[in-house]
Design a protein around this motif. Structure first.
Motif, mmCIF file in Angstrom:
data_model
loop_
_atom_site.group_PDB
_atom_site.id
_atom_site.type_symbol
_atom_site.label_atom_id
_atom_site.label_comp_id
_atom_site.label_asym_id
_atom_site.label_seq_id
_atom_site.Cartn_x
_atom_site.Cartn_y
_atom_site.Cartn_z
ATOM 1 N N ARG A 46 0.803 -1.216 0.000
ATOM 2 C CA ARG A 46 0.000 0.000 0.000
ATOM 3 C C ARG A 46 0.841 1.273 0.000
ATOM 4 N N GLY A 47 2.081 1.177 -0.471
ATOM 5 C CA GLY A 47 2.922 2.371 -0.606
ATOM 6 C C GLY A 47 3.239 3.044 0.703
ATOM 7 N N GLY A 48 3.467 2.256 1.754
ATOM 8 C CA GLY A 48 3.856 2.814 3.041
ATOM 9 C C GLY A 48 2.715 3.064 3.999
ATOM 10 N N LYS A 49 1.492 2.753 3.611
ATOM 11 C CA LYS A 49 0.329 2.950 4.485
ATOM 12 C C LYS A 49 -0.076 1.611 5.107
ATOM 13 N N VAL A 50 -0.396 1.657 6.398
ATOM 14 C CA VAL A 50 -0.848 0.448 7.087
ATOM 15 C C VAL A 50 -2.032 0.801 7.970
ATOM 16 N N GLY A 51 -2.787 -0.226 8.337
ATOM 17 C CA GLY A 51 -3.928 -0.029 9.223
ATOM 18 C C GLY A 51 -3.626 -0.541 10.612
ATOM 19 N N GLY A 52 -4.675 -0.898 11.343
ATOM 20 C CA GLY A 52 -4.489 -1.436 12.679
ATOM 21 C C GLY A 52 -3.904 -0.421 13.636
ATOM 22 N N PRO A 53 -3.051 -0.874 14.569
ATOM 23 C CA PRO A 53 -2.502 0.037 15.588
ATOM 24 C C PRO A 53 -1.579 1.106 15.024
ATOM 25 N N PHE A 54 -1.080 0.905 13.806
ATOM 26 C CA PHE A 54 -0.162 1.883 13.210
ATOM 27 C C PHE A 54 -0.864 2.860 12.269
ATOM 28 N N GLU A 55 -2.153 2.734 12.105
ATOM 29 C CA GLU A 55 -2.862 3.567 11.144
ATOM 30 C C GLU A 55 -2.703 5.053 11.486
ATOM 31 N N GLY A 56 -2.314 5.824 10.480
ATOM 32 C CA GLY A 56 -2.142 7.257 10.671
ATOM 33 C C GLY A 56 -0.819 7.655 11.281
ATOM 34 N N GLY A 57 -0.013 6.696 11.719
ATOM 35 C CA GLY A 57 1.277 7.006 12.332
ATOM 36 C C GLY A 57 2.389 7.064 11.305
ATOM 37 N N ASP A 58 3.522 7.601 11.717
ATOM 38 C CA ASP A 58 4.710 7.653 10.862
ATOM 39 C C ASP A 58 5.476 6.350 11.030
ATOM 40 N N LEU A 106 12.978 -0.726 8.456
ATOM 41 C CA LEU A 106 14.429 -0.696 8.609
ATOM 42 C C LEU A 106 14.986 -2.094 8.386
ATOM 43 N N THR A 107 15.865 -2.231 7.400
ATOM 44 C CA THR A 107 16.496 -3.520 7.129
ATOM 45 C C THR A 107 17.944 -3.467 7.589
ATOM 46 N N THR A 108 18.271 -4.332 8.540
ATOM 47 C CA THR A 108 19.619 -4.410 9.087
ATOM 48 C C THR A 108 20.246 -5.751 8.726
ATOM 49 N N THR A 109 21.553 -5.843 8.935
ATOM 50 C CA THR A 109 22.289 -7.088 8.713
ATOM 51 C C THR A 109 22.575 -7.717 10.067
ATOM 52 N N GLY A 110 22.222 -8.977 10.224
ATOM 53 C CA GLY A 110 22.385 -9.658 11.504
ATOM 54 C C GLY A 110 23.806 -9.585 12.025
ATOM 55 N N ALA A 111 23.962 -9.223 13.281
ATOM 56 C CA ALA A 111 25.295 -9.072 13.870
ATOM 57 C C ALA A 111 26.066 -10.388 13.847
ATOM 58 N N LYS A 112 25.382 -11.496 14.049
ATOM 59 C CA LYS A 112 26.038 -12.807 14.058
ATOM 60 C C LYS A 112 25.757 -13.601 12.792
ATOM 61 N N SER A 113 24.515 -13.537 12.307
ATOM 62 C CA SER A 113 24.123 -14.374 11.171
ATOM 63 C C SER A 113 24.530 -13.793 9.825
ATOM 64 N N GLY A 114 24.606 -12.459 9.734
ATOM 65 C CA GLY A 114 24.855 -11.813 8.446
ATOM 66 C C GLY A 114 23.638 -11.776 7.554
ATOM 67 N N ALA A 115 22.501 -12.275 8.042
ATOM 68 C CA ALA A 115 21.267 -12.286 7.257
ATOM 69 C C ALA A 115 20.546 -10.942 7.380
ATOM 70 N N SER A 116 19.721 -10.634 6.382
ATOM 71 C CA SER A 116 18.952 -9.388 6.399
ATOM 72 C C SER A 116 17.706 -9.554 7.259
ATOM 73 N N HIS A 117 17.408 -8.514 8.039
ATOM 74 C CA HIS A 117 16.221 -8.520 8.892
ATOM 75 C C HIS A 117 15.507 -7.185 8.719
ATOM 76 N N THR A 118 14.212 -7.237 8.444
ATOM 77 C CA THR A 118 13.417 -6.025 8.256
ATOM 78 C C THR A 118 12.451 -5.853 9.420
ATOM 79 N N THR A 119 12.404 -4.632 9.961
ATOM 80 C CA THR A 119 11.582 -4.333 11.128
ATOM 81 C C THR A 119 10.767 -3.072 10.880
ATOM 82 N N PRO A 120 9.448 -3.093 11.130
ATOM 83 C CA PRO A 120 8.662 -1.856 11.065
ATOM 84 C C PRO A 120 8.937 -1.014 12.316
ATOM 85 N N LEU A 121 9.204 0.276 12.116
ATOM 86 C CA LEU A 121 9.513 1.158 13.243
ATOM 87 C C LEU A 121 8.827 2.506 13.070
ATOM 88 N N GLY A 122 8.357 3.067 14.185
ATOM 89 C CA GLY A 122 7.920 4.451 14.155
ATOM 90 C C GLY A 122 9.120 5.360 14.061
#
Length: 302
Positions: free
Chosen positions: A16-28, A32-48
């Protein structure tokens, strides 16, 4: 198998181009995709996030839990992150704020989003405030159109030069603050240690990845299509080993910034920066004209 709550938010965000509903609806919200400190794998996290003075600020609140979230430990090990904001996607260097600056930024975040103050009250740990510094190529007049492999190599080199300039400027500010200290007691901490560390790690990590890609993929392809370049490519591989040594020495040097003699430290840092910059200059001088005829991304029309 049902997907996790975070994964459902990520999929909705992207659909939805950056729009979400539920508890995050209307929020900024950003991803964020980081590289695992030990695994080296990519991890994506939704963050305000909160915008302040041109920066994107995220807080390692972990809902007030006693430990920092995993994504925070990841960016300490690998500062170069990927940010998705609305329909935009870009690289950034993640720099945790320190000392008085951290306190000012957290106060700003708490004014914009009071919930973070509540999270801080729940835990004895200091919630990290992380600035996501967009990896722009300001020194090159902004991002360039990438149509050839030469353009891509130059983009990486421009970014590396910018990170190295960050390290030098922040080190100079640190040493100037120490030199300006008067009176008894330890010199006041200028609050730049984390900035220096993160930009140095971003520079060194990207340099290693760049050279590994050249040695494993770019150079063998060039040697196959341009046999006359084989000797020069072998010399560049040898130079990459020298640059790797200088890079490791740079990390070691910056790790001792608090105890080193300032004059000798700055001279040694300058020598290393000159050696690394000279490598980039040398590589561009002969490699870019050859790579200009190679379309990028691979498979594009020349």
């Amino acid at each position: 198998m049902p997907i996790s709550f975070n994964q459902s938010v990520i999929e909705e965000f992207r659909a939805r181009g950056g729009k979400v509903g539920g508890p995050f609806e209307g929020g900024d919200l950003l991803l964020l995709t980081t590289t695992g400190a030990k695994s080296g794998a990519s991890h994506t996290t939704p963050l305000g996030y909160v915008r302040h003075d041109g920066l994107l600020l995220v807080v390692g609140s972990n809902l007030g839990a006693p430990r920092h979230p995993a994504w925070y430990h990841n960016l300490l090990a690998h500062p170069l992150v990927r940010v998705e904001l609305g329909t935009e996607e870009f690289e950034a260097v993640a720099v945790p704020a320190e000392g008085a600056r951290r306190d000012r930024l957290f106060a700003q975040v708490a004014r914009a989003e009071p919930g973070y103050a509540g999270y801080q009250e729940r835990t004895s740990r200091l919630l990290p405030v992380v600035a996501l510094e967009r990896a722009e190529h300001a020194d090159a007049g902004g991002p360039r159109e990438i149509v050839s492999l030469a353009d891509k190599v130059l983009e990486v080199h421009t970014w590396l030069r910018a990170q190295l300039k960050h390290v030098l400027a922040e080190t100079d500010a640190h040493l100037a603050a120490v030199a300006a200290h008067r009176g008894p007691g330890e010199p006041p901490a200028p609050g730049l240690g984390m900035q220096i560390r993160q930009h140095c790690l971003a520079f060194c990590g990207t340099l290693t990845f760049h050279h590994t890609g050249e040695d494993a993929h770019v150079f063998p392809a060039l040697a196959e299509h341009h046999p006359r370049l084989r000797d020069a490519l072998d010399r560049l591989r040898e130079e990459h080993r020298t640059v790797a040594r200088v890079k490791d020495e740079l990390l070691t040097l910056l790790g001792d910034i608090g105890a080193a003699d300032p004059v000798r430290f700055r001279a040694e840092l300058g020598r290393m920066a000159d050696e690394l910059t000279a490598h980039l200059d040398h590589e561009e001088a002969w490699l870019l004209p050859v790579l200009a005829a190679v379309p990028f991304p691979p498979g594009a029309t020349a």
